[in-house]
Structures are given as C-alpha cells and as structure tokens.
Motif scaffolding. Structure first.
Motif, short mmCIF file in Angstrom:
data_model
loop_
_atom_site.label_atom_id
_atom_site.label_comp_id
_atom_site.label_asym_id
_atom_site.label_seq_id
_atom_site.Cartn_x
_atom_site.Cartn_y
_atom_site.Cartn_z
N ARG A 1 0.83 -1.20 0.00
CA ARG A 1 0.00 0.00 0.00
C ARG A 1 0.87 1.26 0.00
N THR A 2 0.22 2.41 -0.09
CA THR A 2 0.92 3.69 -0.02
C THR A 2 0.53 4.36 1.30
N ALA A 3 1.54 4.77 2.07
CA ALA A 3 1.28 5.49 3.33
C ALA A 3 1.09 6.97 3.00
N ILE A 4 0.02 7.53 3.54
CA ILE A 4 -0.31 8.93 3.28
C ILE A 4 0.04 9.77 4.51
N PHE A 5 0.95 10.72 4.32
CA PHE A 5 1.33 11.65 5.39
C PHE A 5 0.71 13.01 5.08
N PHE A 6 0.28 13.71 6.13
CA PHE A 6 -0.47 14.96 5.92
C PHE A 6 0.37 16.20 6.17
N GLY A 7 0.06 17.23 5.39
CA GLY A 7 0.72 18.51 5.61
C GLY A 7 -0.15 19.67 5.18
N PHE A 8 0.23 20.85 5.67
CA PHE A 8 -0.47 22.10 5.34
C PHE A 8 0.50 23.02 4.62
N GLN A 9 0.01 23.74 3.62
CA GLN A 9 0.87 24.69 2.92
C GLN A 9 0.79 26.09 3.53
N ASN A 10 0.17 26.17 4.69
CA ASN A 10 0.01 27.46 5.36
C ASN A 10 -0.22 27.15 6.83
N CYS A 11 -0.14 28.18 7.66
CA CYS A 11 -0.38 27.94 9.09
C CYS A 11 -1.83 28.22 9.47
N SER A 12 -2.69 28.46 8.49
CA SER A 12 -4.09 28.77 8.78
C SER A 12 -4.79 27.72 9.65
N PRO A 13 -4.47 26.41 9.50
CA PRO A 13 -5.18 25.44 10.35
C PRO A 13 -4.98 25.65 11.84
N MET A 14 -3.87 26.26 12.26
CA MET A 14 -3.67 26.48 13.70
C MET A 14 -4.21 27.83 14.15
#
Lengths: 329, 329
Positions: free
Chosen positions: B79-92
């Motif tokens: 399978r493929t492991a999916i790692f998450f990221g944000f291109q901005n700090c807006s989520p925090m």
C-alpha cells in the motif's frame, strides 16, 4: 501481593497539581475524566489543549491514556493515566465524521445523552423516551468501529436498553448505582443492570452523594453491601468504580453541567432549592486518597482479595483492553 | 536488489481510486499530501475526516502514515502510506495549542507561510520580508517539541534563513528547485539551499512546470543534471522528490490555492493571463506511474544505484525517522 490496580472510571475536578498528587497518594493508576458536558467540537478541542499543557507541566504525575497498555505504563512509572470522555454527544455536533477524529484525539467514552433528549438518545430527565434515534443507530455503529465506548450513565431506560441491544461491543454505565438501593432518576433499574452484565458491559459505582442512600451520610458498609448485591445481579466481572468525584469546582460549574445553554433559567438537576450546589462527600470518600479505604470496606464486607482487585480496577482494565482499539474491518 | 523506497514529499490531487491505483503502479510507498492551503481549523478537520473515509474505502491501496515505520508497513502490505501537511499555518489559526492537536490528528509538515505574510513568517510573493515574527518563534519551538516539520516551500528568503537558524530540528523545503537553474519566486537561492543542507534539512525537487526550466517542455536529462548540481551544493543526503503533482483538479482549485479568501480579486500567482490554470506536466512525468522513469533518468545522469535510492526515498525516510516523534523532554 502488590496492591491491586486502581481505576476510577469517572471524575470531574478543577484539575491541579494538588489533585494529581492526591491521585498518587491514593495509588490510582488510571482515571477517566470528563472533558465535555455541553461543549461543541471546537470548545472540546480547547479542553484537550488544556490537558496537553497539564501533561507537559506534570509529566512526573500524569500521562495521557490512549490504550489499556497505558495503565501498565503509568503503574510502572508511578503516574496516573488520564483517559478522556464526554458526558454528552455535543462534541461531535451533527457530524458522524467527528467520532473518529475525537477518538484519535483521545476520547474513549461518550454518553449518548445527558439528562435531556439529544440527537442520538433520550436523557434520564425527559418525560418521554422514544429510544435510540436514526442518527443514534449510525453513531453507535461508528463508535463500535473506531473504539469509542457508548456510555449511558445519564440516559433514559428505553434508550439504554436499546443501546445495549444495538451496540455490537459491550457498553458502559460509567457512574451510577442501582435504583433498587436508592431511588434517583440517575440510578439504574435491575432490568438495565441485568442486561448490561449479560452483554459484557460494565457498571461503575458512583460515590456522588445524590446517587447514594442517605446521601453524604451513606455508610461505607452500606455502600459495600450494595456492591455485593449488585455483583449477584450482574456478575463479578461487570462492576467497578466510577466515583463521579467532583473536586474544587465552584457552584458555577454545577450550573454549567445542569443548565448548559439549553435553558435561560436554572435547572437544579439532582439538586434542590435548599441544596443547589455540589453536595458534601461521605467522610470515608473525600478525594482520591480514600480509594484504599473503599478497598478495606469491600474486604470487610466479605469480598475476597481477588474480587476486590477486580472491582477496584481489574474489571475496568479488562474492559479497556477489549474496547478502545478499532474493530477488525 | 529490491526496488528502492519511493517517497514523494508533496502532492495535491483530486483524490480517487484511480490515483491510488496509479501510486501502486508507480511503486510509491509514501506520499505527503497537502490538505490545507487557507483552511482554518474546523475546515481542516473536515479534510482529515474525508481522508478517514478514503482509508476505510480503499484499505487495500492506502493507509494513514503517522511515523516513519508506517512506510515499511505500507511497503510490506503493498500500500501507499499517506502523510499529511499544510501549505500554510491557517489550520492552527491564532492558537499555539492547536499545533499539538494537529500533530495528533496526523499533520507532519506545516508551512509557516503561503506566498503572503502570515502570523508566523513572510511569503515569497511579498515585497518586504521582516523575518520570523514573535509568534513564529514560539510556534517553531512548539513544532520542534511535538514533531511537526517546519516547511518553508512558499516562504521568503530571510524568513527561510531565520527558520533554519531558529529551528532546533532540521526543516524541509518539500517542493521547490534551485533559483540558479530556473528563476521563479518559488525557487530557492543557493544561500538558502546551502544553509538547508548544512543544518540537516531536506529539499524535495518539484516537478511542477512553473518550477522547471522550460516549464512543461523541460527534459528529463535537464532535470537530472540539475539534481546532480544540487547534490554537489547541498550534499547527497539532503535531497529527495517533492513533485508538487496536481492531478484531476479543476481550475477552481488553483484559484483557491492562489486567492483563498484574502482577495476579492484573482491572484494569478505563478500563472499568467495567457496561462491562468494548471500548467501541463512534462510528458516524462504525468502521474505517479512515472516515478520509475525519473529513476532511470537519474541512473542515466550518472548517479549510482545507492544514490538513486537515497534521492527517490531513502533520504526522506531518514528525515521522517528523526522528525515526526515528539522531542525528548
């Protein structure tokens, strides 16, 4: 023999280093703490944030509890593992996808309702109980899938019996006592307790005065006799402690618990005009340091050391082991 | 020899079974996927929810990636492991406590800014770059503590150099190329790349046409020669792939990426009036199935099999190993 594992499956305090030190003094290995009564999702996240700060500041006393194994880690490192729960379904709002998100954040127990009707089930203070709702059925299935325990402590009779029936994994009533021992809307009928035990579920005995015969004047031996009679009804494997201990909270907090934002007035809940605030604890159970006293009381009531160990934490640990992990696909 | 580990450290697609199957065809073991550009916290949680549904539906193709070890698990289970990221700090948002919450939910990379000034740092499209802000310093420390990687792909020069300096753990530029090879505001100066390499950080080479010499007409050998020159500048241990592959997205998505809610107009970003949408990929890298083609190109450019294995995923895996766990207290 090493002292038995001690797990308290419900507390709600104004958390402080003082209380964490009392947990250590009482040899309490794990506590299920309430972090939401009426809080919506974002407010509940703030509660998790506050606990993260506590774990950082008091890393020598407490640690987050995600899995049953964390109880052993806490025990070995001389700390108390903190497991999270909600007394209402408000944290998931109207979004079933939040069940898995909240479990990931650490939620391990969620009541389907708190005194009132919710989107999922009926609370124990409603006049009518139409049972588990359409959404409730979906959410129970999702809770079963991810490993979030259904808790019916504040729910009404029919809803509770239906939750036991619908849930494919055993459910819990984390904090309540038998109605036959003390008549209170929050206590549970023999029908409910029997069905709970037969389904592999767990009852946590409450030490909250409103749930006790004679309130704060309840005797330790009276409490322990009730435990013995409940063991006969439910089976020795299905009972534990869920003290419902509230510490250092101002009365404004009991207002929030009872009235939330659902009324502009004041709902007295289990209180009364004469006694609107938090009731006084029995003198043999004032705080976390008194768990050994309860243990002695159970021994004096005739329970074997093995059965006392089950009641004080072994049964909850076994329940944690089978409840918190996601179900096999 | 078994095929090398393949990790792509940035993609942003309109996710579907088709794309997950292409990942498997291309033998991609792990992908860092963007789940937020301008989303605030609650919107970002919805993105996690959508991924939970994908993991449930496509459990045979993908799995969540939390730790470096998950890359091995994915590899062993096809399978493929999916790692998450944000291109901005807006989520925090404005809440430093959300850094740990988002890490717990699975975020592993967060850009401090996206093209514009943020609460933390300056974006690469601003005229002025005053460097890391007061809050930015606090948040970098917290990201270092919990194991959330600082990503400066869309940040400006001074902010990026300061982030490299301030961060006690190596940072990443997950998707960009050297400015000296192709002059674009998004590409990085030799000063930045040198400092990044010396600090133990990582650069992911972008295959987004706007970052490539000659855009979509860039040749595979031209790309691989650039990789070779960057390896000389940064060191062979500090480079990998961050393709910035965008698939099956309507142009409305590029509008969201560029204009968010910060302008009532339309910001063309790296695009132009003549070419406002997503640009055409080079014909040797159209989607996840083309990773073996890149591998062959690197071999043809003179890299040893060992170095190709590092570039295609070994270096990212080593970086994951040292980056994602909380720091020792």
């Amino acid at each position: 023999m090493a002292r038995p594992i001690r797990i308290d499956c419900l507390q709600y305090a104004n958390w402080s280093e003082k209380i964490f030190r009392q947990m250590r003094k009482g040899g309490v290995d794990a506590v299920h703490v309430t972090i939401a009564y009426h809080e919506l999702f974002r407010e509940t996240v703030t509660r998790f944030e506050e606990w993260n700060r506590r774990f950082e500041r008091h890393a020598d006393l407490i640690m987050p509890g995600y899995w049953a194994e964390d109880v052993d880690i806490a025990r070995k490192t001389g700390r108390t593992a903190i497991f999270f729960g909600f007394q209402n379904c408000s944290p998931m709002e109207d979004d079933i996808g939040l069940v898995e998100i909240l479990h990931r954040l650490g939620a391990r127990f969620m009541q389907l309702s708190y005194n009132n009707q919710s989107l999922l089930a009926t609370g124990c203070y409603e006049a009518e109980d139409p049972g588990i709702t359409r959404m409730g059925r979906e959410v129970i299935r999702e809770m079963n899938r991810v490993g979030l325990v259904v808790d019916m402590s504040h729910s009404a009779e029919r809803s509770t019996l239906e939750a036991i029936e619908l849930s494919t994994r055993p459910i819990a009533i984390t904090h309540a006592n038998p109605l036959s021992w003390h008549a209170a809307l929050r206590n549970k009928s023999d029908d409910v307790l029997r069905a709970l035990g037969q389904s592999g579920g767990m009852l946590g005995f409450s030490l909250y005065p409103h749930h006790l015969r004679d309130g704060g004047a309840c005797t330790l031996s009276g409490f322990c006799d009730m435990v013995a009679r409940t063991a006969e009804l439910m089976g020795m494997e299905h009972i534990g402690i869920g003290s419902d201990l509230v510490q250092d909270q101002p009365d404004s907090v009991v207002d929030w618990m009872r009235s939330g934002r659902w009324t502009k007035g004041v709902d007295l809940g289990e209180g009364s005009k004469a006694n609107p605030g938090f009731p006084r604890q029995p003198d043999w159970f004032r705080d976390n340091r008194d768990f050994p006293t309860v243990e002695k009381g159970l021994r004096a009531a005739g329970f074997s050391a093995e059965d006392v160990a089950r009641i004080m934490g072994g049964n909850w640990l076994a329940f944690f082991e089978k409840s918190f992990r996601p179900a096999a696909p």
